[in-house]
Design an enzyme around this catalytic site. Structure first.
Site, short mmCIF file in Angstrom:
data_model
loop_
_atom_site.label_atom_id
_atom_site.label_comp_id
_atom_site.label_asym_id
_atom_site.label_seq_id
_atom_site.Cartn_x
_atom_site.Cartn_y
_atom_site.Cartn_z
N ALA A 171 -14.50 -50.34 -19.84
CA ALA A 171 -15.93 -50.66 -18.94
C ALA A 171 -16.19 -49.37 -17.77
O ALA A 171 -16.77 -49.76 -16.89
CB ALA A 171 -15.61 -52.01 -18.25
N ALA A 172 -15.66 -48.32 -18.19
CA ALA A 172 -16.01 -47.36 -17.12
C ALA A 172 -17.35 -46.75 -17.23
O ALA A 172 -17.96 -46.64 -16.40
CB ALA A 172 -14.95 -45.97 -17.38
N GLY A 173 -17.80 -46.72 -18.50
CA GLY A 173 -19.19 -46.32 -18.86
C GLY A 173 -19.97 -47.44 -18.41
O GLY A 173 -21.09 -47.13 -17.62
P1 ADP Z 1 -17.54 -44.50 -21.88
O1 ADP Z 1 -16.68 -45.38 -21.42
O2 ADP Z 1 -18.76 -45.08 -21.97
O3 ADP Z 1 -17.25 -43.86 -23.27
P2 ADP Z 1 -17.31 -42.05 -20.62
O4 ADP Z 1 -15.86 -42.03 -20.92
O5 ADP Z 1 -17.92 -40.86 -20.73
O6 ADP Z 1 -17.91 -43.35 -20.85
O7 ADP Z 1 -17.24 -42.39 -18.74
C1 ADP Z 1 -18.19 -42.93 -18.14
C2 ADP Z 1 -17.96 -42.49 -16.56
O8 ADP Z 1 -16.62 -43.14 -16.25
C3 ADP Z 1 -17.70 -40.95 -16.42
O9 ADP Z 1 -19.07 -40.31 -16.25
C4 ADP Z 1 -16.94 -41.12 -14.94
O10 ADP Z 1 -17.77 -41.39 -13.91
C5 ADP Z 1 -15.98 -42.21 -15.27
N1 ADP Z 1 -14.66 -42.17 -15.75
C6 ADP Z 1 -14.45 -42.15 -17.22
N2 ADP Z 1 -13.17 -41.65 -17.39
C7 ADP Z 1 -12.72 -41.33 -16.06
C8 ADP Z 1 -11.53 -40.70 -15.60
N3 ADP Z 1 -10.37 -40.59 -16.45
N4 ADP Z 1 -11.09 -40.27 -14.26
C9 ADP Z 1 -12.44 -40.67 -13.31
N5 ADP Z 1 -13.52 -40.95 -14.00
C10 ADP Z 1 -13.79 -41.30 -15.08
#
Ligand code: ADP
Length: 303
Positions: free
Chosen positions: A248-250
């Site tokens: 759920a980061a994205g």
């Molecule tokens: P998804 O989860 O959709 O594949 P990402 O992995 O590119 O998307 O992450 C989306 C956003 O979440 C990043 O642009 C950043 O803001 C945050 N994020 C993801 N992983 C990390 C991390 N290890 N540390 C800090 N922020 C993170």
């Protein structure tokens, strides 16, 4: 006013020492049922960040569906357009997580599959009255297209988080104002592998040529590549945090970004706000339980 259209899943998560082999039964060491689904996760992020948000979704008229709806209301989301459907189950994800933190996932779309073009038409007025419409790809593609068409006719801003990864018709991309693919999704959409600044800009340019004004490629812990049509893009770095899991980061990034943009923040501060919200989410386990509230994001940004 923000409208999010998308999926709701009940994530059934079993932590195991190793993944079961065919025919094998194993005991897990921890089980949790938490609400997920990209649409719901993004709606929760926007709601907790203080957006005025309506969520368009379909749930089963079952215990899990009713619980999911009640939960969404507590997350500051207008659920009046959510339909509870009698003859279908609420969407489900069955997730095994092993000791290395890797996962294998099976999804049953269930009621999410009933978010068809008729549903979109029934709720067309909500879309027309919005300032922005945010969607993902866990809903039927023709419904995503229909909703984008309705939005465009009324000059409603269309934001697409093109996840999970798939190639998309130009017809849909031409209706999108802001797109937020991760690296895998970028490759599906453009055929370009993002390995450095140059390839990130090349991929962004492919999407600009398809009619998209703003391209935000998310790069995990590295942050995002932001590119506006007809100008050179750049990296906006993420915050450094100790990651627990990136579930759920994205989604948190997307819900928070649109919330900030609709408040009138300009793009760079809005991305920083979204980075902060997503950074908090990666320090916590699971999907919706990890999504922060506004005061937590504000505190993070000032500390
Ligand atoms: P998804 O989860 O959709 O594949 P990402 O992995 O590119 O998307 O992450 C989306 C956003 O979440 C990043 O642009 C950043 O803001 C945050 N994020 C993801 N992983 C990390 C991390 N290890 N540390 C800090 N922020 C993170």
């Amino acid at each position: 006013k923000l409208v999010i259209l998308g999926s709701v899943n009940a994530d059934h998560i079993l932590n195991v020492a190793h993944f079961p082999l065919p025919g094998e039964t194993i005991s897990g060491n921890q089980f949790q049922m938490v609400f997920g689904g990209k649409g719901a996760n993004q709606a929760v992020a926007a709601g907790r960040c203080g957006a005025n948000i309506s969520f368009l979704a379909c749930l089963g008229n079952d215990d899990i569906g009713k619980k999911a709806k009640a939960q969404l209301i507590t997350d500051n989301i207008d659920t009046n357009s959510i339909e509870l459907i009698d003859d279908v189950a609420t969407g489900v994800a069955l997730i095994f997580v092993n000791q290395q933190g890797e996962n294998v996932i099976g999804i049953h779309a269930g009621a999410n599959g009933r978010l068809d073009t008729n549903y979109v038409q029934r709720h067309g007025n909500i879309i027309k009255e919005a300032d922005a419409l945010l969607m993902q790809l866990e809903s039927p593609l023709d419904s995503v297209l229909k909703a984008a068409e309705i939005a465009k006719q009324e000059n409603v801003q269309v934001i697409l988080n093109p996840a999970p990864a798939q190639a998309l018709p130009d017809e849909l991309l031409s209706l999108v104002d802001i797109i937020t693919p991760n690296e895998t999704e970028t490759e599906y959409l453009t055929g370009i592998k993002v390995i450095d600044d140059e390839s990130a800009q090349q991929a962004a340019d492919v999407l600009h040529h398809k009619g998209i004004k703003t391209v935000i490629i998310t790069l995990g812990s590295r942050g995002v590549w932001i590119s506006e049509k007809n100008s050179q893009g750049c990296i906006v770095p993420a915050f450094k945090v100790k990651a627990v899991d990136t579930i759920a980061a994205g989604d948190t990034f997307n819900g928070a970004l649109i919330t900030a943009l609709l408040e009138g923040q300009s793009m760079m501060p809005a991305i920083k706000f979204a980075h902060a919200a997503a950074a908090i989410a990666v320090t916590r386990a699971g999907a919706q339980p990890s999504v922060p509230w506004r005061h937590e994001v504000d505190t993070f940004l000032t500390s």
